[in-house]
Design a protein around this motif. Structure first.
Motif, PDB file in Angstrom:
ATOM      1  N   PRO A 202      45.104  40.383  41.447  1.00 27.32           N
ATOM      2  CA  PRO A 202      44.866  40.716  40.036  1.00 27.32           C
ATOM      3  C   PRO A 202      43.680  41.666  39.889  1.00 27.32           C
ATOM      4  CG  PRO A 202      45.137  38.347  40.357  1.00 27.32           C
ATOM      5  CD  PRO A 202      45.020  38.940  41.712  1.00 27.32           C
ATOM      6  N   VAL A 203      43.858  42.687  39.080  1.00 26.47           N
ATOM      7  CA  VAL A 203      42.820  43.702  38.887  1.00 26.47           C
ATOM      8  C   VAL A 203      42.526  43.834  37.396  1.00 26.47           C
ATOM      9  CG1 VAL A 203      42.135  46.104  39.249  1.00 26.47           C
ATOM     10  CG2 VAL A 203      43.596  44.962  40.923  1.00 26.47           C
ATOM     11  N   LYS A 204      41.249  43.760  37.031  1.00 25.58           N
ATOM     12  CA  LYS A 204      40.817  43.998  35.656  1.00 25.58           C
ATOM     13  C   LYS A 204      40.318  45.440  35.543  1.00 25.58           C
ATOM     14  CE  LYS A 204      37.476  42.552  32.145  1.00 25.58           C
ATOM     15  NZ  LYS A 204      36.324  41.676  31.849  1.00 25.58           N
ATOM     16  N   VAL A 205      40.921  46.197  34.631  1.00 24.87           N
ATOM     17  CA  VAL A 205      40.592  47.615  34.464  1.00 24.87           C
ATOM     18  C   VAL A 205      39.840  47.807  33.157  1.00 24.87           C
ATOM     19  CG1 VAL A 205      41.510  49.951  34.247  1.00 24.87           C
ATOM     20  CG2 VAL A 205      42.594  48.325  35.809  1.00 24.87           C
TER      21      VAL A 205
ATOM     22  N   ARG B 222      40.793  37.792  46.270  1.00 26.40           N
ATOM     23  CA  ARG B 222      41.569  37.059  45.274  1.00 26.40           C
ATOM     24  C   ARG B 222      41.582  37.763  43.931  1.00 26.40           C
ATOM     25  NH1 ARG B 222      38.551  31.428  45.771  1.00 26.40           N
ATOM     26  NH2 ARG B 222      36.841  32.945  45.900  1.00 26.40           N
ATOM     27  N   SER B 223      40.624  38.648  43.688  1.00 20.18           N
ATOM     28  CA  SER B 223      40.584  39.400  42.439  1.00 20.18           C
ATOM     29  C   SER B 223      39.785  40.670  42.661  1.00 20.18           C
ATOM     30  CB  SER B 223      39.964  38.574  41.306  1.00 20.18           C
ATOM     31  OG  SER B 223      38.612  38.286  41.597  1.00 20.18           O
ATOM     32  N   ALA B 224      39.982  41.619  41.768  1.00 15.40           N
ATOM     33  CA  ALA B 224      39.266  42.899  41.856  1.00 15.40           C
ATOM     34  C   ALA B 224      39.074  43.434  40.445  1.00 15.40           C
ATOM     35  CB  ALA B 224      40.032  43.894  42.719  1.00 15.40           C
ATOM     36  N   SER B 225      38.203  44.415  40.328  1.00 14.21           N
ATOM     37  CA  SER B 225      37.962  45.030  39.025  1.00 14.21           C
ATOM     38  C   SER B 225      37.730  46.521  39.217  1.00 14.21           C
ATOM     39  CB  SER B 225      36.753  44.396  38.325  1.00 14.21           C
ATOM     40  OG  SER B 225      35.565  44.645  39.052  1.00 14.21           O
TER      41      SER B 225
END
Length: 399
Positions: free
Chosen positions: A291-294, A328-331
């Motif tokens: 999952p990536v938050k942009v 597990r996550s990125a932004s």
């Protein structure tokens, strides 16, 4: 996140590519290899300074003395051209033994005709400063050779300190007299190097597109044409088989179209052109395995070239997240600070990324550097990883 914080300041233990900040000198022991390299440099000063002095005196005196004749000025120009070669040799010696990284001056522009070459050579500041370097080095070469030799024999305890002090004076001479003429000259040399990177990158992209077309869509379309040809032959004799072959060809057409869409997206995605960086990055982040938050904080769109570079930079960094990070996550954060566009990609993976780690970061740093960009990597073992890219801001033309 503070929009006023420069990426180079926000990464305390970062690896930086494209930056002009000099690294800290390594720790050295009293009689380490650096000391012995300096001693070798000081002992070799006598021979090199003698050669440089003789060359400078002979070439300048002959050229100036014979300037009243036809051969004088061309002889002086040839002597200045040879001085450039001596300067290159001295920069190489200082680079190898003193660790002095001095940029090579740019080549002289190619003039038109004999008189153009003559005038360009005679007013070459790099060659004249090299001749001056040769003239003033002879006394210094005698002093450094004598002090180094005597210190090796009778002043052994203070040898490292003497060699360091004398070598520092040599470093100053090399930087002052053998470096490019000024900031403009250094900038020209940087742009020549960056142009090579851009040309190599463009050639590699063209080869990739050609390979993808040849091995993918083209091969599939050839097979599709052959299948339709066989279906046409069986149309009257065996309609059911022909229908099955046409149905199979229809599936091949869909696959070929998808491959062409993927290829076009790799060249320049339509969503970037139509809807801008925010929508394009949201699209590419949806293909990431984590999952990536942009977050894109831009009040206006940058120039098309800058926008495209920003998109492909984030795309490549997210590919690295998918392949190597085990996160597990990125932004992804994008913002503007004055005349710079900043991109920051974070992930909570295992860290340990390096510019020479085979993840494509070195090539990405070179491509950013070619457009006055910067890549800052902060990836301690155990994570997290923060990669900040900085690009020059150019506004999109109105209309």
């Amino acid at each position: 996140m503070s929009a006023d914080l420069h990426p180079a300041e926000s990464a305390g233990t970062s690896s930086t590519a494209g930056s002009a900040v000099a690294p800290r000198p390594p720790k050295r022991t009293a009689y380490g290899k650096e000391t012995w390299k300096e001693i070798v440099f000081l002992l070799s000063n006598l021979v090199t300074s003698l050669v440089g002095f003789v060359y400078a005196v002979v070439s300048v005196v002959l050229g100036v003395g014979l300037s009243i004749t036809v051969v004088g000025l061309p002889l002086l120009a040839l002597g200045l051209g040879g001085a450039r070669l001596i300067g290159r040799s001295e920069r190489g010696r200082a680079r190898a033994l003193l660790g002095v990284e001095v940029a090579e001056p740019s080549r002289l522009p190619k003039p038109g005709g004999f008189f153009g070459w003559l005038w360009t050579s005679l007013k070459d500041p790099v060659a004249w400063r090299t001749q001056l370097y040769g003239l003033i080095r002879l006394p210094w070469g005698i002093v450094t050779f004598t002090v180094a030799l005597v210190s090796l024999i009778v002043l052994w305890p203070v040898l490292p300190f003497l060699s360091r002090g004398l070598a520092n004076a040599d470093r100053g001479m090399v930087r002052g007299l053998l470096s490019p003429s000024d900031e403009l000259e250094r900038r020209i040399a940087e742009l020549e190097s960056d142009r090579g990177v851009v040309v190599d990158t463009a050639a590699a992209d063209l080869r990739r597109i050609e390979r993808d077309l040849h091995d993918g869509a083209q091969a599939r379309l050839v097979a599709l044409a052959m299948g339709l040809g066989l279906a046409k032959e069986k149309l009257l004799d065996d309609p059911e088989t022909a229908a099955a072959m046409v149905d199979e060809a229809h599936g091949e057409v869909k696959l070929a179209l998808q491959e062409l869409r993927d290829l076009a997206r790799g060249i320049h995605p339509a969503v970037l052109t139509d809807r801008g960086l925010s929508a394009a990055l949201s699209s590419v982040s949806a293909r990431c395995t984590v999952p990536v938050k942009v977050t894109v904080d831009l009040t206006q769109r940058p120039a098309e070239a800058i926008e495209g570079i920003a998109y492909f930079t984030v795309s490549e960094l997210l590919q690295n997240v998918s392949k190597h990070s085990r996160a597990r996550s990125a932004s992804v954060d994008v913002w503007r600070t004055e005349d710079r566009l900043l991109l920051q990609v974070r992930d909570d993976g295992t860290g340990g990324a390096r510019l020479d780690g085979g993840t494509g970061l070195a090539g990405l740093a070179e491509r950013l550097g070619a457009v006055d960009g910067l890549l800052v990597l902060d990836s301690p073992e155990g994570g997290p990883t923060t990669i900040t890219a900085e690009l020059p801001w150019r506004s999109r033309p109105s209309g």
